[in-house]
Scaffold this motif. Structure first.
Motif, PDB file in Angstrom:
ATOM      1  N   ALA A  79     -16.904 -21.821  67.580  1.00  0.00           N
ATOM      2  CA  ALA A  79     -16.143 -23.072  67.464  1.00  0.00           C
ATOM      3  C   ALA A  79     -17.024 -24.115  66.788  1.00  0.00           C
ATOM      4  N   THR A  80     -16.392 -25.184  66.310  1.00  0.00           N
ATOM      5  CA  THR A  80     -17.138 -26.219  65.589  1.00  0.00           C
ATOM      6  C   THR A  80     -18.242 -26.826  66.448  1.00  0.00           C
ATOM      7  N   VAL A  81     -18.031 -26.869  67.755  1.00  0.00           N
ATOM      8  CA  VAL A  81     -19.044 -27.440  68.645  1.00  0.00           C
ATOM      9  C   VAL A  81     -20.325 -26.608  68.651  1.00  0.00           C
ATOM     10  N   ASP A  82     -20.250 -25.349  68.221  1.00  0.00           N
ATOM     11  CA  ASP A  82     -21.397 -24.435  68.234  1.00  0.00           C
ATOM     12  C   ASP A  82     -22.251 -24.524  66.970  1.00  0.00           C
ATOM     13  N   VAL A  83     -21.767 -25.240  65.958  1.00  0.00           N
ATOM     14  CA  VAL A  83     -22.476 -25.237  64.669  1.00  0.00           C
ATOM     15  C   VAL A  83     -22.728 -26.657  64.186  1.00  0.00           C
ATOM     16  N   PRO A  84     -23.805 -26.874  63.424  1.00  0.00           N
ATOM     17  CA  PRO A  84     -23.984 -28.184  62.789  1.00  0.00           C
ATOM     18  C   PRO A  84     -22.882 -28.403  61.765  1.00  0.00           C
ATOM     19  N   PHE A  85     -22.616 -29.661  61.440  1.00  0.00           N
ATOM     20  CA  PHE A  85     -21.492 -30.005  60.568  1.00  0.00           C
ATOM     21  C   PHE A  85     -21.529 -29.239  59.247  1.00  0.00           C
ATOM     22  N   GLU A  86     -22.720 -29.056  58.697  1.00  0.00           N
ATOM     23  CA  GLU A  86     -22.828 -28.404  57.378  1.00  0.00           C
ATOM     24  C   GLU A  86     -22.496 -26.910  57.434  1.00  0.00           C
ATOM     25  N   LYS A  87     -22.398 -26.341  58.656  1.00  0.00           N
ATOM     26  CA  LYS A  87     -22.060 -24.920  58.788  1.00  0.00           C
ATOM     27  C   LYS A  87     -20.569 -24.684  59.072  1.00  0.00           C
ATOM     28  N   VAL A  88     -19.787 -25.758  59.170  1.00  0.00           N
ATOM     29  CA  VAL A  88     -18.353 -25.599  59.446  1.00  0.00           C
ATOM     30  C   VAL A  88     -17.654 -24.770  58.356  1.00  0.00           C
ATOM     31  N   PRO A  89     -18.001 -24.927  57.056  1.00  0.00           N
ATOM     32  CA  PRO A  89     -17.366 -24.051  56.050  1.00  0.00           C
ATOM     33  C   PRO A  89     -17.572 -22.567  56.333  1.00  0.00           C
ATOM     34  N   GLN A  90     -18.743 -22.190  56.843  1.00  0.00           N
ATOM     35  CA  GLN A  90     -18.985 -20.779  57.185  1.00  0.00           C
ATOM     36  C   GLN A  90     -18.104 -20.335  58.357  1.00  0.00           C
ATOM     37  N   LEU A  91     -17.891 -21.250  59.299  1.00  0.00           N
ATOM     38  CA  LEU A  91     -16.993 -20.929  60.417  1.00  0.00           C
ATOM     39  C   LEU A  91     -15.567 -20.715  59.900  1.00  0.00           C
ATOM     40  N   LYS A  92     -15.167 -21.514  58.926  1.00  0.00           N
ATOM     41  CA  LYS A  92     -13.833 -21.345  58.324  1.00  0.00           C
ATOM     42  C   LYS A  92     -13.722 -19.995  57.618  1.00  0.00           C
ATOM     43  N   MET A  93     -14.788 -19.585  56.933  1.00  0.00           N
ATOM     44  CA  MET A  93     -14.770 -18.276  56.261  1.00  0.00           C
ATOM     45  C   MET A  93     -14.620 -17.142  57.267  1.00  0.00           C
ATOM     46  N   ALA A  94     -15.341 -17.233  58.377  1.00  0.00           N
ATOM     47  CA  ALA A  94     -15.238 -16.205  59.417  1.00  0.00           C
ATOM     48  C   ALA A  94     -13.841 -16.214  60.036  1.00  0.00           C
ATOM     49  N   TYR A  95     -13.310 -17.403  60.263  1.00  0.00           N
ATOM     50  CA  TYR A  95     -11.955 -17.546  60.821  1.00  0.00           C
ATOM     51  C   TYR A  95     -10.924 -16.887  59.905  1.00  0.00           C
ATOM     52  N   ASP A  96     -11.090 -17.068  58.588  1.00  0.00           N
ATOM     53  CA  ASP A  96     -10.154 -16.456  57.639  1.00  0.00           C
ATOM     54  C   ASP A  96     -10.164 -14.925  57.726  1.00  0.00           C
ATOM     55  N   LEU A  97     -11.303 -14.365  58.158  1.00  0.00           N
ATOM     56  CA  LEU A  97     -11.394 -12.905  58.300  1.00  0.00           C
ATOM     57  C   LEU A  97     -10.622 -12.386  59.511  1.00  0.00           C
ATOM     58  N   LEU A  98     -10.095 -13.299  60.334  1.00  0.00           N
ATOM     59  CA  LEU A  98      -9.227 -12.880  61.449  1.00  0.00           C
ATOM     60  C   LEU A  98      -7.858 -12.424  60.955  1.00  0.00           C
ATOM     61  N   GLN A  99      -7.602 -12.606  59.671  1.00  0.00           N
ATOM     62  CA  GLN A  99      -6.274 -12.303  59.125  1.00  0.00           C
ATOM     63  C   GLN A  99      -5.811 -10.890  59.477  1.00  0.00           C
ATOM     64  N   ARG A 100      -6.670  -9.905  59.225  1.00  0.00           N
ATOM     65  CA  ARG A 100      -6.246  -8.511  59.439  1.00  0.00           C
ATOM     66  C   ARG A 100      -6.010  -8.183  60.915  1.00  0.00           C
ATOM     67  N   PRO A 101      -6.969  -8.481  61.831  1.00  0.00           N
ATOM     68  CA  PRO A 101      -6.694  -8.194  63.246  1.00  0.00           C
ATOM     69  C   PRO A 101      -5.510  -8.987  63.796  1.00  0.00           C
ATOM     70  N   PHE A 102      -5.333 -10.222  63.328  1.00  0.00           N
ATOM     71  CA  PHE A 102      -4.198 -11.013  63.804  1.00  0.00           C
ATOM     72  C   PHE A 102      -2.886 -10.418  63.312  1.00  0.00           C
ATOM     73  N   GLN A 103      -2.869  -9.974  62.066  1.00  0.00           N
ATOM     74  CA  GLN A 103      -1.667  -9.359  61.519  1.00  0.00           C
ATOM     75  C   GLN A 103      -1.295  -8.105  62.309  1.00  0.00           C
ATOM     76  N   LYS A 104      -2.301  -7.319  62.664  1.00  0.00           N
ATOM     77  CA  LYS A 104      -2.043  -6.109  63.454  1.00  0.00           C
ATOM     78  C   LYS A 104      -1.467  -6.468  64.822  1.00  0.00           C
ATOM     79  N   PHE A 105      -2.039  -7.502  65.450  1.00  0.00           N
ATOM     80  CA  PHE A 105      -1.534  -7.934  66.762  1.00  0.00           C
ATOM     81  C   PHE A 105      -0.082  -8.381  66.669  1.00  0.00           C
ATOM     82  N   VAL A 106       0.243  -9.163  65.645  1.00  0.00           N
ATOM     83  CA  VAL A 106       1.611  -9.647  65.470  1.00  0.00           C
ATOM     84  C   VAL A 106       2.571  -8.480  65.218  1.00  0.00           C
ATOM     85  N   ALA A 107       2.136  -7.526  64.408  1.00  0.00           N
ATOM     86  CA  ALA A 107       2.985  -6.361  64.127  1.00  0.00           C
ATOM     87  C   ALA A 107       3.281  -5.573  65.401  1.00  0.00           C
TER      88      ALA A 107
END
Length: 469
Positions: A79-107
């Motif tokens: 979560a954003t609270v775990d990272v310095p502000f300048e690392k938030v873009p990396q957290l967003k990149m990791a979050y975007d990688l949830l696409q495949r497991p989330f899609q499987k869960f929804v299916a």
């Protein structure tokens, strides 16, 4: 027998987003809606407990946060609270990688609705293929959503020379057709423009994510009440061109003090019990706002100068090696009896509901605004990040807050703090503000009305949409 409505929730990994999604999940479950709340394991573990009476309706689903190929994210950061502000873009990149497991869960689940945050634009494609309607749940105010503008201004379609630019954020948008204070100060406009409208290291800017979701979702819901934001809500419906349903303020249920005894600092409540009703200002800036040493010191001196009783929930900042470095020398002894500083965790909702609390000095994050309005507190606004300046202007415009004066660079002085505190809490000039706060609390603090009116409307919309589909 009618089929049970099943909704999947996917919030962004920041606690200002996770908690409203959780509160909405609880509110919906009270209407018999089945909710699958999806987040990462560590975020799920840090959520409040699901009420035991609703445990059969709320499933907390843990999807591990994928690792970035370059490993450019600290271990355990979810979560954003775990990272310095300048690392938030990396957290967003990791979050975007949830696409495949989330899609499987929804299916696997085939829910009736998916409720997403502003970040997960990638849900829209496979939801459309699966014919599952998507609702965008915005944890920001209607006013903020109006300020950001219609989708074509966010994606570049039909973009004019007027907006968006950093300078354009410093005046009300041209599409607001009534008198409005919606504008950012220069020190607020620069970071919002750079972090929202400009691509900040990820493939898709936040503005583009927000726009794609607005364009392709089936409906939008906003954490707000019409009684506070009626004109902005109506304009938002016009700008978005699809249903926008307010959820109400999503008041969290207060725990009784007996339930807190094992985890709560008892000295806080013992001290509050000794104070006069409505006399104490609560000072709290949450976990996301990183205050500098100068800011903390000026707030401290301002509290001292104001002569207003205060309770300050203050986390030890990263720049301080020990607690003794945080506050001015002698501050504790000079304010002893009149003020209490609690270093570390404090149960904010239970403190805000105490009869001795009469006001709040805070960052005007939208979640905290909704909490405070439910208790009828006088508000002293000291916005710090993202859209908080817009919230502060809205509250001042509605006669519900005093905003601390600041210099052009965003700095403020102890005198600015003291002046705003006295106005909100004790001066005769501030009496209309205190009266207005009590009046709005009749709406925001009425849990039964919030639940039956706002959440009832939302459930009815989702059910009727599915029937018509």
């Amino acid at each position: 027998m009618a089929k049970e409505l099943h909704i999947v929730m996917l919030p962004w990994s920041a606690f200002g987003h996770l908690l409203p999604f959780f509160q909405l999940s609880v509110a919906l479950a009270k209407f018999g809606v089945r909710v699958s709340f999806v987040s990462t394991p560590k975020n799920i573990e840090r959520l409040p407990n699901v009420p035991s009476s609703l445990a059969s309706l709320i499933a907390l689903v843990k999807l591990p946060l994928p690792k970035l190929p370059n490993g450019d994210l600290p271990d355990g950061a979810e979560a954003t609270v775990d990272v310095p502000f300048e690392k938030v873009p990396q957290l967003k990149m990791a979050y975007d990688l949830l696409q495949r497991p989330f899609q499987k869960f929804v299916a696997d689940q085939s829910p009736d609705w998916i409720l997403i945050d502003f970040m997960a634009h990638w849900v829209l494609g496979f939801a459309q293929e699966s014919q599952i309607p998507v609702m965008y749940f915005s944890i920001f105010s209607s006013a903020t959503n109006v300020f950001l503008g219609p989708p074509e201004y966010l994606t570049g379609e039909g973009r004019t020379s007027v907006r968006p630019s950093m300078e354009s954020l410093m005046s009300p948008p041209p599409w607001v057709n009534f008198t409005s204070p919606l504008a950012l100060k220069k020190h607020e406009a620069i970071p919002l423009f750079n972090n929202f409208f400009v691509s900040n290291g990820t493939a898709v800017s936040d503005a583009e994510r927000h726009a794609k979701i607005l364009q392709n979702c089936q409906a939008m819901s906003v954490r707000t009440c019409r009684e506070l934001e009626g004109p902005y809500l109506d304009l938002l419906i016009e700008l978005v061109g699809k249903p926008v349903i307010p959820t109400g303020s999503l008041p969290a249920e207060k725990h009784e003090r007996a339930e807190l005894s094992g985890q709560s600092p008892k000295h806080i409540f013992e001290w509050l019990d000794e104070q006069k009703p409505k006399s104490v200002v609560f000072v709290g800036f949450g976990s996301e706002c990183k205050l500098s040493k100068e800011q903390i010191q000026e707030i401290a001196y301002g509290l001292e100068l104001s002569d207003v009783p205060f309770l300050w929930a203050l986390r030890r900042p990263e720049w301080a090696d020990d607690e003794a470095e945080v506050l001015p020398v002698g501050f504790g002894s000079r304010t002893r009896g009149r003020g209490l500083v609690n270093m570390g965790w404090a149960p904010q909702m239970e403190i805000l509901s105490h009869e001795s609390i009469g006001g709040s000095l805070f960052h005007t994050g939208w979640g905290s605004v909704n909490e405070n309005l439910g208790f009828g507190h006088s508000l002293v606004a000291l916005p710090m990040i993202i859209e908080q300046g817009l919230n502060a202007r809205l509250l001042v415009d509605r006669g519900l807050a005093v905003e601390v004066d600041r210099a052009e660079d965003g700095s403020f002085s102890r005198d600015d703090i003291a002046k705003a505190l006295r106005m909100a809490m004790v001066s005769e000039e501030g009496e209309p503000l205190r009266l207005r706060a009590r009046q709005i609390a009749a709406v925001f603090g009425d849990i039964k009305f919030q639940q039956e009116h706002y959440i009832g409307q939302l459930v009815e919309f989702m059910k009727s949409y599915n029937k018509s589909k």
